[in-house]
Design a protein around this motif. Sequence first.
Motif, short mmCIF file in Angstrom:
data_model
loop_
_atom_site.label_atom_id
_atom_site.label_comp_id
_atom_site.label_asym_id
_atom_site.label_seq_id
_atom_site.Cartn_x
_atom_site.Cartn_y
_atom_site.Cartn_z
N LEU A 94 0.82 -1.21 0.00
CA LEU A 94 0.00 0.00 0.00
C LEU A 94 0.86 1.26 0.00
O LEU A 94 0.47 2.29 -0.57
N GLY A 95 2.04 1.18 0.63
CA GLY A 95 2.97 2.31 0.55
C GLY A 95 3.41 2.56 -0.89
O GLY A 95 3.49 3.71 -1.34
N LEU A 96 3.68 1.48 -1.63
CA LEU A 96 4.02 1.62 -3.05
C LEU A 96 2.85 2.21 -3.82
O LEU A 96 3.04 3.06 -4.71
N MET A 97 1.63 1.81 -3.48
CA MET A 97 0.46 2.34 -4.18
C MET A 97 0.29 3.84 -3.93
O MET A 97 -0.03 4.60 -4.85
N VAL A 98 0.50 4.25 -2.68
CA VAL A 98 0.39 5.68 -2.37
C VAL A 98 1.41 6.49 -3.16
O VAL A 98 1.09 7.51 -3.78
N ALA A 99 2.67 6.01 -3.18
CA ALA A 99 3.72 6.71 -3.92
C ALA A 99 3.40 6.76 -5.42
O ALA A 99 3.58 7.81 -6.08
N ALA A 100 2.94 5.64 -5.96
CA ALA A 100 2.62 5.59 -7.39
C ALA A 100 1.41 6.48 -7.71
O ALA A 100 1.37 7.10 -8.78
N SER A 101 0.45 6.57 -6.79
CA SER A 101 -0.71 7.42 -7.01
C SER A 101 -0.32 8.89 -7.05
O SER A 101 -0.85 9.68 -7.84
N VAL A 102 0.61 9.26 -6.18
CA VAL A 102 1.14 10.63 -6.23
C VAL A 102 1.84 10.87 -7.57
O VAL A 102 1.72 11.94 -8.18
N GLY A 103 2.56 9.85 -8.05
CA GLY A 103 3.19 9.96 -9.36
C GLY A 103 2.17 10.16 -10.47
O GLY A 103 2.42 10.90 -11.43
N CYS A 104 1.00 9.50 -10.36
CA CYS A 104 -0.06 9.69 -11.35
C CYS A 104 -0.57 11.13 -11.35
O CYS A 104 -0.86 11.70 -12.40
N ILE A 105 -0.67 11.73 -10.16
CA ILE A 105 -1.16 13.10 -10.05
C ILE A 105 -0.27 14.07 -10.81
O ILE A 105 -0.74 14.97 -11.51
N PHE A 106 1.04 13.84 -10.70
CA PHE A 106 1.99 14.79 -11.30
C PHE A 106 2.56 14.32 -12.63
O PHE A 106 3.52 14.90 -13.14
N ALA A 107 1.99 13.28 -13.22
CA ALA A 107 2.47 12.78 -14.52
C ALA A 107 2.31 13.86 -15.59
O ALA A 107 1.25 14.48 -15.71
N GLN A 108 3.36 14.05 -16.37
CA GLN A 108 3.35 15.07 -17.42
C GLN A 108 3.20 14.48 -18.81
O GLN A 108 3.12 15.22 -19.79
N SER A 109 3.20 13.17 -18.90
CA SER A 109 3.03 12.52 -20.19
C SER A 109 2.27 11.21 -19.98
O SER A 109 2.22 10.68 -18.86
N LEU A 110 1.71 10.69 -21.05
CA LEU A 110 0.95 9.45 -20.94
C LEU A 110 1.83 8.26 -20.58
O LEU A 110 1.43 7.43 -19.76
N PRO A 111 3.06 8.13 -21.14
CA PRO A 111 3.93 7.03 -20.69
C PRO A 111 4.25 7.08 -19.20
O PRO A 111 4.31 6.04 -18.54
N GLN A 112 4.44 8.28 -18.65
CA GLN A 112 4.68 8.41 -17.21
C GLN A 112 3.45 7.92 -16.43
O GLN A 112 3.59 7.22 -15.43
N LEU A 113 2.28 8.29 -16.90
CA LEU A 113 1.05 7.88 -16.22
C LEU A 113 0.88 6.36 -16.29
O LEU A 113 0.50 5.73 -15.30
N ILE A 114 1.17 5.78 -17.45
CA ILE A 114 1.04 4.33 -17.61
C ILE A 114 1.99 3.60 -16.67
O ILE A 114 1.61 2.61 -16.02
N ALA A 115 3.25 4.07 -16.58
CA ALA A 115 4.22 3.44 -15.68
C ALA A 115 3.78 3.55 -14.23
O ALA A 115 3.88 2.58 -13.45
N ALA A 116 3.28 4.72 -13.86
CA ALA A 116 2.81 4.91 -12.48
C ALA A 116 1.60 4.04 -12.18
O ALA A 116 1.46 3.50 -11.08
N ARG A 117 0.72 3.86 -13.17
CA ARG A 117 -0.45 2.99 -12.98
C ARG A 117 -0.04 1.54 -12.76
O ARG A 117 -0.64 0.82 -11.97
N PHE A 118 0.98 1.10 -13.48
CA PHE A 118 1.47 -0.27 -13.30
C PHE A 118 1.95 -0.48 -11.87
O PHE A 118 1.62 -1.47 -11.21
N LEU A 119 2.75 0.49 -11.35
CA LEU A 119 3.24 0.40 -9.97
C LEU A 119 2.10 0.51 -8.98
O LEU A 119 2.11 -0.13 -7.92
N GLN A 120 1.11 1.31 -9.31
CA GLN A 120 -0.07 1.45 -8.45
C GLN A 120 -0.77 0.11 -8.29
O GLN A 120 -1.15 -0.30 -7.18
#
Length: 426
Positions: A94-120
């Motif tokens: 769940l700690g990894l999910m929280v960090a990845a979710s924050v990454g989704c919030i600040f994603a500046q490109s679709l590949p960044q969002l996709i990578a963060a979603r995978f970690l989420q």
Amino acid sequence: MHGVMRRPPGAATDETPATSRVMLMLLVVMTGVAPISLYLLVPALPLLAVGFGRDIAIAQMTVSLYMVGIACSQIIMGPLSDRFGRRPVLLAGLGLMVAASVGCIFAQSLPQLIAARFLQALGGASGMVISRAIIRDLYPRERIGAMISLVIAVMMIAQMLSPLTGGLLETAFGWRAIFYVITAFALVTAVAIALALPETRREGSGKSGFRGDVGKLFGSRAFVGYMLCQVLASQIIFAFAGGGPYIVVTQMGRSSAEYGAWFATTAFAYLIGNVFCVRFSPRHSLERLIWFGLALQVAGSLLNFLLSLGGVNQVPSWLFGTQMIVMFANAFVMSNSAAGAISVRPEAAGTASGAMGFLQMGLGSLISQLGAYLGGHFATTLPLTSAILVLSAACVSTMIFIVPRRKVMVSESLIEQAEEEESGML
């Protein structure tokens, strides 16, 4: 141990707080955090493509790779929870999910969002696999199916509302608001687990290691049979979900909104099936509930096939009406066969749950594609209903030809228990 319950030290009894509503809600939220987060984003996919200036197929990867992350999490987190305990692995996930979710919030490109979603998904799905292991830690074999059904029934209510919630959030505040909600949800879940969830892992769990647990599990006919029954039953859902939209929209000429309404009826039938499973479980054995579900599942699948053969179910009411019978029965088959699988070796419940979840999601990605092909490349419902009938028959075959009879299973359990006690004395 299949068939013999040896309550671990510190495990809950019917009178302890561990079986309270608090424990139930913890199991529900840890099971639901990953799938709810998946469906929250679905309504915003077209806007993601427009916002990032990419094709909708690329935006769809925020869903498809999320499902890959769920599958990978199953095979990783389950064995880790057997070795290091349920709580620390859950909190790390769940700690990894929280960090990845924050990454989704600040994603500046679709590949960044996709990578963060995978970690989420990789972190969040730890709750899906470990919740089944915790249920096995706390409850005797004959109650596990009921508890799994109860958790699923409560979770599905929230899951069915997730797309609507995601759509409202996106409309009012933009798509990034969805990830603010997911982050808060994951954080609150982690805090609740840290404060209220006791460690439930059995003493001595994980001593044989991952390879040893996997070898013993897959060397057991009972585990393989129950697992295949559960996995094959789940593929009925994936197949119908993959082919249903094409049949209703393309073949029947209905709107996508109408398809969504009809599909909700099958989800409702599955929910009711889980509720009935909870009610019947105290009075019937796990095997009897599985066979009841299998009989009804085959009957519904055969009826749908015969209606397709006669060209009757070329309207949604017939197709989905009979599929509701299948889904009602499917709830009995899936929850109780899952209970049987994770009960074979209680000390390796996490590994068993992980292997089952991994196969379910991995095979599901292929079966959903097959369902889409069968629904989109033919002018009749017959290919899809034939596939569902074959899957139903395959579930029955696993119980007949692979799962040993109950008396044999109990005898094997007693021998294994005696061998473990003897090795412990030495």
